[in-house]
Write an enzyme that holds these catalytic residues in place. Structure first.
Site, PDB file in Angstrom:
ATOM      1  N   HIS A 263       0.830  -1.201   0.000  1.00  0.00           N
ATOM      2  CA  HIS A 263       0.000   0.000   0.000  1.00  0.00           C
ATOM      3  C   HIS A 263       0.868   1.256   0.000  1.00  0.00           C
ATOM      4  O   HIS A 263       0.471   2.278  -0.550  1.00  0.00           O
ATOM      5  CB  HIS A 263      -0.911   0.035   1.235  1.00  0.00           C
ATOM      6  N   ASP A 336      -4.700  -5.844  -7.922  1.00  0.00           N
ATOM      7  CA  ASP A 336      -4.961  -5.242  -6.627  1.00  0.00           C
ATOM      8  C   ASP A 336      -5.241  -3.760  -6.885  1.00  0.00           C
ATOM      9  O   ASP A 336      -5.094  -3.261  -8.019  1.00  0.00           O
ATOM     10  CB  ASP A 336      -3.765  -5.452  -5.698  1.00  0.00           C
TER      11      ASP A 336
END
Length: 616
Positions: A263, A336
């Protein structure tokens, strides 16, 4: 800019074929029988299905094809009448007011639900939102049902909370070692999601977590043994898909050995190709054999598989060469989130979606700017970098998935089933039974446990109170104290946090003086953590002390003096209630470590191996 018209198809230079606007009933009628055809185990049946789906594709405009590739967030509890704050956020981030406007403008093929996007207030609201999204899409020219998805892994990652059933997370299931429980989890979760109009779940996690310091996977993985992980992944896939929800194995080619969170950074996996085959690939092969509908990519660099320095999400050698050609996977490949730093480090947001499609991706998940990403793909087709035929390949896979899960024939939520499906007594009881088979007793010197309310009537529960996963009661100390009280103890809770100050430690020690026993909830204890000081000071009181590691089982390595320790693998209500049952001796501990715990003073040596677990 995207075509914003809702009634005509003039203008943008794309190939136009069928300008008639069919009714919603006509669109669904055109796909009727597709789901049934997919169940025919013959080449003729598959060919007939593909002919029908290709016919749908042939009537799409180029803009509509581009839209089918995207899965995006949208804010609000309603497709047409969200709260003003969500309208404002939609305008700022997406350039539209509502989900209905989003669909009209971009013709997206998928929408993902988040709690933080205010999509998931309660089951009936979620069902109404889902149906509103479907109506908005089917009212468009050649409108197709939207594939609605979410991250409902259970454990630490859940987007839909109570009153939906919340089950143990993956590492807890790994401790239970039951394929039947993994399959039941998928079946229950899938049935509840489908009743609310959700068709695709981004679970299970197929990563083999071999790095105790992994900040992004950890307890989201079933464990460190690739064969055990593979068996549970396959079982959960079958459970979800038996309930009509597409499962998603993630994060290919394997995110289990990293100390960087994708992330916020760009992880590099240093495994050799041979180690990848023996470790990371095993669960993904099992998922493919189980017929998994979709595979999610990882934003990780894997030099042994592709030396270009590109993330796997953008790697043709990884996605086409290995996943498609070597592993033989022809289902949907989804990225993702494209808002994560791991995929944005090397290229700009306008290049990422194009490169992902060139690598072999089908669905582009949640780009930071949908407008930038949508137009980048459209431009790439118009200038010849991508062909329309390449888009057709991905759209065919996406439509096959929609057909296989019945979305083309019946995209609607099932609100009439919510009361007898979502959070039912039977489902909640099943979640408790599964959790009770996962709690792991790591240490129990001198028969410290179980506690007996006749002997240890007054119990003090102290420790870390991390923010509870979505939709659970929390805080953990309060949930544990309430559960112990229900079991006949007089339990009180005192939150001391993940980094207790000296004054907080003193307060806990004073409170322990009035208790017959102490339970300490720990959370990610490190060598320098003041949680160690708290435990040591409480042990010095002479009271019986039991530690409950509410996330990582590795905490015990930092607490060598502890005489009793349980691992729950997550701090949701269901796991904490199970821990209370074990603390009270109402349930014998049955969990076994799915990961090794290494010594804090010598990480090369194991303190407790995979499979360790005591009972009484």
């Amino acid at each position: 800019m995207p075509d914003t018209s809702t009634g005509s198809d003039t203008g943008t230079g794309s190939t136009r074929r069928d300008t008639a606007r069919p009714s919603r009933r006509a669109v669904l009628a055109a796909t009727a029988g597709v789901t049934a055809a997919l169940t025919v185990p013959t080449a003729a049946g598959a060919a007939d299905t593909d002919r029908r789906l290709r016919a749908l594709i042939s009537r799409m405009t180029l803009e509509e094809k581009v839209g089918q590739l995207f899965v995006t967030r949208v804010y609000g509890h309603s497709a047409t009448a969200p709260d003003q704050a969500d309208i404002d956020t939609n305008l700022k981030e997406l350039g539209v007011r509502t989900a209905a406007e989003l669909i009209a403008k971009y013709r997206v093929g998928g929408i993902i639900y988040f709690a933080w996007a205010h999509n998931t207030r309660d089951p009936h609201q979620i069902a109404a939102l889902s149906d509103g999204i479907q109506r908005a899409s089917l009212d468009q020219p050649r409108g197709l049902p939207v594939l609605i998805s979410t991250d409902q892994e259970h454990g630490a990652v859940c987007r839909i909370g109570k009153p939906a059933t919340l089950l143990p997370g993956a590492m807890a299931i790994g401790a239970g070692r039951s394929r039947s429980d993994a399959r039941t989890l998928g079946r229950i979760s899938g049935a509840e999601l489908r009743a609310m109009g959700v068709h695709q779940d981004y679970a299970p996690d197929a990563d083999v977590n071999v790095n105790p310091a992994n900040p992004v996977i950890g307890v989201r993985s079933f464990g460190a043994d690739p064969d055990a992980v593979a068996a549970l992944v396959a079982a959960e896939v079958r459970g979800y898909q038996s309930a009509g929800v597409a499962a998603t194995a993630k994060h290919f080619p394997g995110h289990g050995d990293t100390s960087v969170d994708s992330h916020y950074g760009f992880p590099v996996i240093t495994h050799s190709r041979e180690l990848w085959e023996r470790l990371d690939a095993v669960p993904f092969r099992a998922a493919i054999r189980a017929g998994v509908d979709s595979v999610m990519t990882g934003h990780i660099q894997f030099p042994a598989l592709d030396g270009s320095g590109d993330p796997a999400t953008l790697s043709r050698p990884v996605l086409t060469g290995i996943l498609r050609e070597e592993l033989g996977y022809d289902g949907v490949v989804i990225t993702d989130s494209l808002g994560m730093q791991g995929v944005r480090t090397k290229y700009g947001d306008d290049r990422v979606p194009v490169l992902a499609l060139k690598a072999g991706v089908d669905q582009l998940l949640n780009p930071p700017s949908l407008d930038v990403a949508w137009n980048a793909v459209l431009t790439a087709v118009r200038n010849g970098e991508l062909t329309e035929e390449r888009l057709d390949e991905s759209i065919l896979r996406i439509l096959r998935l929609k057909a296989r899960r019945g979305v083309l024939d019946h995209p609607w939520a099932r609100p009439d089933r919510i009361g007898r499906t979502v959070g039912t007594k039977a489902h909640l009881a099943a979640a408790d039974r599964i959790a009770e088979r996962t709690t792991t007793l790591l240490v129990n010197e001198g028969g410290t446990l179980p506690f007996d309310p006749r002997r240890e009537q007054r119990v003090l529960v102290v420790g870390a109170d991390p923010a509870s996963p979505s939709g659970t009661t929390g805080p953990p100390t309060g949930v544990l104290a309430a559960a112990l009280t229900d079991l006949g103890f007089a339990a009180t809770a005192l939150s001391t946090g993940t980094a207790p100050s000296a004054a907080t430690v003193d307060k806990a020690v004073t409170a322990a003086g009035n208790a017959d026993a102490v339970v300490v909830a720990t959370y990610n204890v490190t060598a320098g953590s003041s949680q160690r000081t708290l435990v040591d000071r409480l042990l010095a009181t002479g009271r019986p002390v039991a530690v409950v590691a509410v996330r990582n089982p590795y905490d015990i390595a930092q607490l060598p003096a502890v005489r009793a320790c349980l691992a729950t693998y997550c701090w949701t209500d269901v796991e904490l209630r199970a821990a209370a049952q074990v603390l009270a001796g109402r349930v014998a501990p049955r969990g076994r470590l799915p990961v090794p715990v290494r010594r804090a003073d010598d990480p090369a040596r194991e303190l407790y191996p995979i499979g360790h677990g005591l009972t009484y």
